[in-house]
Design an enzyme around this catalytic site. Structure first.
Site, PDB file in Angstrom:
ATOM      1  N   ASN A  39       0.867  -1.180   0.000  1.00  0.00           N
ATOM      2  CA  ASN A  39       0.000   0.000   0.000  1.00  0.00           C
ATOM      3  C   ASN A  39       0.904   1.230   0.000  1.00  0.00           C
ATOM      4  O   ASN A  39       1.350   1.700   1.037  1.00  0.00           O
ATOM      5  CB  ASN A  39      -0.903  -0.032   1.241  1.00  0.00           C
ATOM      6  N   ARG A  71      -2.124  -1.506  -3.878  1.00  0.00           N
ATOM      7  CA  ARG A  71      -3.148  -0.462  -3.915  1.00  0.00           C
ATOM      8  C   ARG A  71      -2.738   0.580  -4.954  1.00  0.00           C
ATOM      9  O   ARG A  71      -1.650   1.147  -4.881  1.00  0.00           O
ATOM     10  CB  ARG A  71      -3.271   0.210  -2.546  1.00  0.00           C
ATOM     11  N   HIS A 110     -10.289   6.365  -1.572  1.00  0.00           N
ATOM     12  CA  HIS A 110     -10.502   5.554  -0.364  1.00  0.00           C
ATOM     13  C   HIS A 110     -11.431   4.376  -0.637  1.00  0.00           C
ATOM     14  O   HIS A 110     -12.033   3.808   0.271  1.00  0.00           O
ATOM     15  CB  HIS A 110     -11.069   6.395   0.794  1.00  0.00           C
ATOM     16  N   ARG A 151      -3.911  18.434   3.646  1.00  0.00           N
ATOM     17  CA  ARG A 151      -4.543  18.792   2.377  1.00  0.00           C
ATOM     18  C   ARG A 151      -5.672  19.784   2.625  1.00  0.00           C
ATOM     19  O   ARG A 151      -6.383  19.696   3.622  1.00  0.00           O
ATOM     20  CB  ARG A 151      -5.098  17.546   1.676  1.00  0.00           C
ATOM     21  N   GLU A 189      -7.377  -1.919   4.833  1.00  0.00           N
ATOM     22  CA  GLU A 189      -7.114  -1.899   3.396  1.00  0.00           C
ATOM     23  C   GLU A 189      -6.253  -3.083   2.968  1.00  0.00           C
ATOM     24  O   GLU A 189      -6.427  -3.630   1.866  1.00  0.00           O
ATOM     25  CB  GLU A 189      -6.431  -0.585   3.003  1.00  0.00           C
TER      26      GLU A 189
END
Length: 400
Positions: free
Chosen positions: A13, A94, A181, A242, A382
């Site tokens: 990932n 990912r 996501h 962000r 994830e």
């Protein structure tokens, strides 16, 4: 496909400055053996945190890597020292931006070429992810690699939700709202259905994935119909570093009058803004919560984050036509009871009522029996969903 019971799948990932990995043994189910995370890649202060699930506590070491290629090569050398690594038969990656790719795919030369071609659509993630794929292909050309796309979960959004209101000549080149996501949302929906049943999983659901990267998704009948991130992961809800959504005029002003180059502006909105930009001290929510009573800037950052969440959840409730379930996940969503309480307090008009003790304890269900909306906390994973998708793509038979 025939396989030995002890084969393993490795998940990678890759983020803009980090790499998470996990190793799973493929039995009837996936059994996690080890995991780790490389952080601060490119800062000169990179470090690795790792743990063997069966044998002990988490360890931390400094690592001498300057970029993702060096980090990938270092990680290969590190993993080769693990006795289980010899059993790896597949690697799942990912991939944040998949554009028109809506299902996991085996990585071929053709797919790799396509990913390189769309790198301008996600310069923060795709180049680093491609480097990691190439490192593992170089060292282990015989091991299958699978790309798992973060954008695929949101492919079900209606066209109106994907639309970016600019001239068609740009939209025709792929400028639209993709959402991100998605791997996390896929896992959370699977876990919600497993624990709450299919009827609730087919209701009107808002998932708040609140971490250093933060977004929300509106899910109806098990499908994404709206999400806060759009063309890039920098949009939507304000995050650790962000901006979230930003008036386009700010970009014009900063580049024309403050003389920021496009590269400097991109770095500003991805790495210098959000909670860090407001507080001017830290992007870490737990630190901000500790500082808020003595530091007005920290308090303002926390207030703004909660305000933004309330606003987005209210908007998504309108899109859904009501709300049955609110799910919190991600580092903040799973571990910050005060943030959950402040968000839900602003949503009392929806009939949301939290159980104070259950919320403080980070219980699975944190709403009261009288609450009109079920509020849950679900830990995302994830890495596990990537491993599952790899097994499905390569026809490994496992129980979900």
């Amino acid at each position: 496909m025939n396989r030995l019971a002890k084969d393993c799948v490795l998940t990678i990932n890759g983020g803009s400055s980090s790499i998470k990995y996990a190793l799973y043994e493929i039995k009837d189910t996936l059994n996690q053996l080890l995991s780790g995370e490389m952080e601060d890649i490119g800062s000169g202060k990179a470090k690795l945190s790792f743990i063997h699930l069966k044998s002990g506590p988490k360890h931390h070491i400094d690592i001498p890597v300057a970029d993702h290629t060096a980090a990938g090569n270092w990680l290969v050398d590190w993993l080769e020292k693990e006795t289980e690594f010899i059993r790896v038969k597949a690697i799942g990656h990912r991939i944040v931006q998949g554009m028109e790719h809506t299902v996991p795919e085996k990585i071929t030369e053709k797919l790799l070429k396509e990913l390189k071609a769309i790198s301008p659509y996600d310069p923060e993630h795709l180049p680093a992810e491609i480097k990691l794929i190439e490192v593992f292909r170089k060292h282990y050309p015989g091991i299958h690699q699978v790309a798992c796309f973060d954008t695929s979960f949101h492919a079900s959004m209606p066209d109106i939700a994907k639309l970016v209101p600019i001239p068609a000549k740009y939209r025709d080149k792929g400028v639209k709202r993709y959402g991100f996501h998605g791997l996390s949302y896929s896992y959370l929906m699977e876990e919600f259905e497993r624990t709450a049943g299919a009827e609730k999983a087919n209701g009107k659901i808002i998932i708040a994935h609140l971490g250093s990267g933060a977004s929300l998704a509106a899910v109806k009948n098990g499908k994404s119909i709206e999400t806060s991130m759009g063309f890039t992961p920098a949009s939507g809800l304000t995050m650790s570093t962000r901006t979230g959504d930003l008036d386009p005029g700010v970009a014009w002003y900063l580049q024309k009058f403050e003389k920021l180059t496009p590269g400097q502006f991109n770095h500003l909105v991805n790495h210098e803004s959000g909670l860090l930009g407001i507080s001017e001290t830290t992007a870490d929510m737990q630190q901000l919560l500790q500082m808020q009573h003595e530091d007005k800037r920290a308090a303002k950052a926390v207030d703004f984050f909660c305000y933004q969440c309330i606003k987005w959840i209210g908007a998504f409730t309108a899109v859904l036509g009501g709300l049955d379930t609110l799910i919190f996940s991600g580092g903040i969503g799973e571990h910050a009871p005060e943030i959950r309480e402040r968000i839900c307090s602003g949503l009392q008009f929806l009939g949301i009522a939290l159980d104070e003790k259950q919320n403080t304890n980070n219980d699975t269900v944190i709403s009261t029996d009288a609450s009109k909306v079920l509020v849950r906390v679900i830990k995302t994973n994830e890495e596990l969903i990537i491993a599952r998708l790899v097994c499905t793509t390569l026809n490994y038979n496992i129980k979900q």
